[in-house]
Design an enzyme around this catalytic site. Structure first.
Site, mmCIF file in Angstrom:
data_model
loop_
_atom_site.group_PDB
_atom_site.id
_atom_site.type_symbol
_atom_site.label_atom_id
_atom_site.label_comp_id
_atom_site.label_asym_id
_atom_site.label_seq_id
_atom_site.Cartn_x
_atom_site.Cartn_y
_atom_site.Cartn_z
ATOM 1 N N LYS A 39 14.346 35.807 12.909
ATOM 2 C CA LYS A 39 14.768 36.546 13.700
ATOM 3 C C LYS A 39 15.688 36.304 14.821
ATOM 4 O O LYS A 39 15.740 35.125 15.213
ATOM 5 C CB LYS A 39 13.626 37.169 14.348
ATOM 6 C CG LYS A 39 13.561 38.170 15.624
ATOM 7 C CD LYS A 39 12.474 38.530 16.281
ATOM 8 C CE LYS A 39 12.570 39.586 17.363
ATOM 9 N NZ LYS A 39 11.263 40.047 18.223
ATOM 10 N N SER A 52 10.652 44.840 18.271
ATOM 11 C CA SER A 52 12.006 44.284 18.152
ATOM 12 C C SER A 52 12.470 43.312 17.205
ATOM 13 O O SER A 52 13.406 43.238 16.611
ATOM 14 C CB SER A 52 11.869 43.385 19.352
ATOM 15 O OG SER A 52 11.089 42.184 19.136
ATOM 16 N N SER A 96 6.103 43.816 18.946
ATOM 17 C CA SER A 96 7.301 43.465 18.039
ATOM 18 C C SER A 96 7.351 43.048 16.451
ATOM 19 O O SER A 96 7.786 42.934 15.837
ATOM 20 C CB SER A 96 8.261 42.615 18.899
ATOM 21 O OG SER A 96 8.720 43.359 19.994
#
Lengths: 428, 428
Positions: B78, B147, B171
């Site tokens: 990420k 996210s 997330s």
């Protein structure tokens, strides 16, 4: 009576003059730079000094409105914290010349409140035990303590009124004790950690150093966004618990004598003043803290371990090996024990407003090859409780010694108020 | 029966073949790159792809000994996590082209275990609600959630077998649910956070995505240094607590129907299967989570707030304003309430081995302008408990839906073992 030079003012004294525009930020900065110029060759508090930048910042502040609680106050920033405009090394040769893209959040909050960042202060290697070059201002043959070595020394030597530090084991309270300044470690979780080299998320806390309780309150108000800390109320006489801890025999004779004097003095003023009957197994917290910290530091430094082990000290590589040998299930169990201990110790504060306990085994040890032992701080770091160091006496060798005050989680305002009350009575 | 392409293998299937050298890391990487080549133009899962670097890493692994649990497995990281060898933007235009000096510790641990980092996956802006370009592989007109948008989408689309994510509100679990993959959020404190953009230290956790419970166990074993997670034992029939939560009416009809089916199925297998009589005030946790998160994110992003507010989205600037309006004493009180809630909810796990609760209100919402609501995740994030999302059904529109399993703090091995047991029974 001679007027003290501006660099000799405490942060709260200077802040009041600066807010009233009775002195300029530039004059304040120049006074500190003059002291640094005089003393830095001997003390080595700075990893990086930005004199021109500081003067420019000060002039900008003098030309604008009063920014906040720290308006115009020179500030040192521990080199464990990222700076967008200065090199950041974390005390390690691996990162020589590294320039991050942003300031640590704690630094940014201080700048927002008007602080003038003077430079980066020396940290031990990744805030562990391998010392930097800093010397103790009271006797340069002695360690200033660590890991926030440069911050404690610069404030003690009146180079700066305030400096930021961090603590995972004893990295604020111990150097504050050795250097004879007030050190403040806030409650775990109250100060943003963004941009500070993460070592042990279970314990890492950002705090700082000043020359009075009011000074660290001013800094703490900005770090925690809790303005009450900048206005320490007169507190009623507190209930004091004297907490020797199971390692009391490690406290040296000077410390034990100071303890007895302090106990005698406070017993006549405090609402109550009692020896705390400790949890019998409180001594278990030290090995628990060591295990959690070794596990977490070895993993936090995984990139460095993988790529730069030859450029890490023997001490640090030994910690890496120790930490990597600890299994994740042991760590998970350690976290659970930590949570249980936190809940259990919280109950003590139903009976005591503050616990008083040693900060260190005694004066700063002689020699610059080590930074002393954080044994009296480890448990409180693991518990995440707010702590203040108060300098109150001198050892037989004329070095500063003092006491650590510990408060309830989240009640930093009460702790600092009581600390001010205690400090006034022990330093009269 | 046709042999699946290597990119279609689950991480645990591929890991076994790689460890036995029955397939090469290079072949595995090339299969994933072929899939990415085919699909990335539509899905936009990657903020940065390093095809050449990945092939070079794979060749080096093929030429050496088996490195660890993730030997030869392609991994997405990420873009909230620092990379020494790739750009790192945290999903923000402010950091376009930024190149940190080191890898996040979690990434370094995965590399140490033999993972091949393929690239950086899209994060929303600083992991808050402003979306990146990623689309849901099941229907590109729908959000993948956030996210950790790119990580969830790339694993769902068989571009990668594993990807790292982070969770502060919802997330990991929410995008896992919307994309139909297994998501795993470890217990708070078990995975090192060094080098991950710090947003809310009270809640930030690193975890990841795979296509089976065994897959996320493999990844979790490396992230937590707890090898037991890579070997999920056959578990005896668990005591299941069905935890609708006070916001149950927000779950849509598909989700409520799936819930009833799952409850019916498990009630015949589980040691016990009961509706949990909730703490009456459990609903208080959502506003508490929002307040703690807003306070902490506004301070964590202090440098960005001070210097780059015009380059932050309206959504993020609104959060900054909301957070800065919260006083530090309110935050301190919120931390204390959080600690009390954690202790209180722990007791539930004396009666239940696992809580089952919705992961999201339902299928991925249509549109790419928002990433859905994390309401069913916020409380568990604040509590710091380990969570797993299991994809188990389809909505009326053919989009994936599933359930969230919540375990006791620190008992990730038990949670994952029970999750595997549950998943087998609900997807037969």
């Amino acid at each position: 009576m001679t007027t003290p030079a501006l660099n000799q003012l405490s942060a709260s004294q200077a802040a009041a003059l600066l807010a009233r525009r009775e002195i300029t930020a530039e004059a304040m900065v120049r006074a500190c730079l003059a002291r640094i110029d005089l003393r830095e060759g001997e003390i080595h508090a700075f990893a990086h000094l930005d004199a021109d930048g500081a003067i420019a910042q000060a002039r900008a502040l003098d030309a604008g409105p009063v920014r906040g609680l720290l308006h115009g106050l020179p500030l040192g920033v521990k080199d464990l914290m990222d700076s967008a405009d200065m090199p950041t090394t974390y005390g390690s040769a691996i990162f020589a010349g590294y320039r991050p893209a942003f300031d640590a959040a704690a630094t940014a909050l201080c700048k927002e409140a008007g602080a003038v960042v003077m430079g980066k202060t020396v940290s031990t290697e990744f805030a562990y035990f391998q010392p930097g070059p800093t010397r103790n201002p009271h006797n340069t043959a002695h360690t200033p303590g660590g890991s926030s070595s440069g911050s404690a020394a610069s404030v003690a030597d009146q180079m700066l009124p305030l400096a930021l530090g961090t603590q995972t084991a004893g990295s604020i309270i111990r150097p504050a004790s050795y250097c004879g300044v007030v050190g403040y470690k806030p409650s775990l979780g109250r100060v943003p950690g963004a941009g500070v080299k993460s070592l042990s998320p279970t314990m890492d806390v950002i705090g700082g150093f000043g020359r009075s309780v009011a000074d660290v309150g001013l800094l703490g108000a900005v770090l925690t966004s809790d303005e009450r800390l900048a206005h320490l109320s007169d507190t009623k006489a507190p209930r004091v618990g004297w907490f020797k801890s199971p390692i009391w025999p490690e406290a040296d004779a000077d410390t034990q004598a100071m303890w007895q004097n302090a106990q005698r003095t406070l017993s006549t003023h405090a609402a109550s003043s009692d020896d705390v009957v400790e949890p019998q197994d409180f001594g278990d917290l030290i090995p628990l803290q060591k295990s959690v910290m070794a596990f977490e530091m070895a993993r936090a430094l995984s990139h460095e371990r993988a790529h730069f082990a030859p450029r890490m000290s023997e001490r640090l590589n030994a910690l890496m090996a120790e930490g990597m040998a600890i299994h994740g299930d042991t760590h998970a169990a350690g976290l659970l024990q930590t949570l249980a201990w936190r809940a259990r110790m919280d109950g003590l504060f139903d009976r005591y407003d503050v616990l008083i306990t040693p900060s260190a085994t005694g004066e700063a040890p002689a020699g610059l090859g080590a930074t002393g032992d954080p044994m009296f701080c480890r448990s409180w770091s693991l518990l995440g409780l707010p702590c203040v160091h108060l300098p109150i006496a001198q050892s037989g060798h004329g070095l500063p010694i003092g006491l650590q005050l510990v408060g309830r989680h989240g009640q930093d305002h009460q702790l600092l108020s009581v600390a001010q009350w205690v400090h006034e009575r022990l330093t009269r």
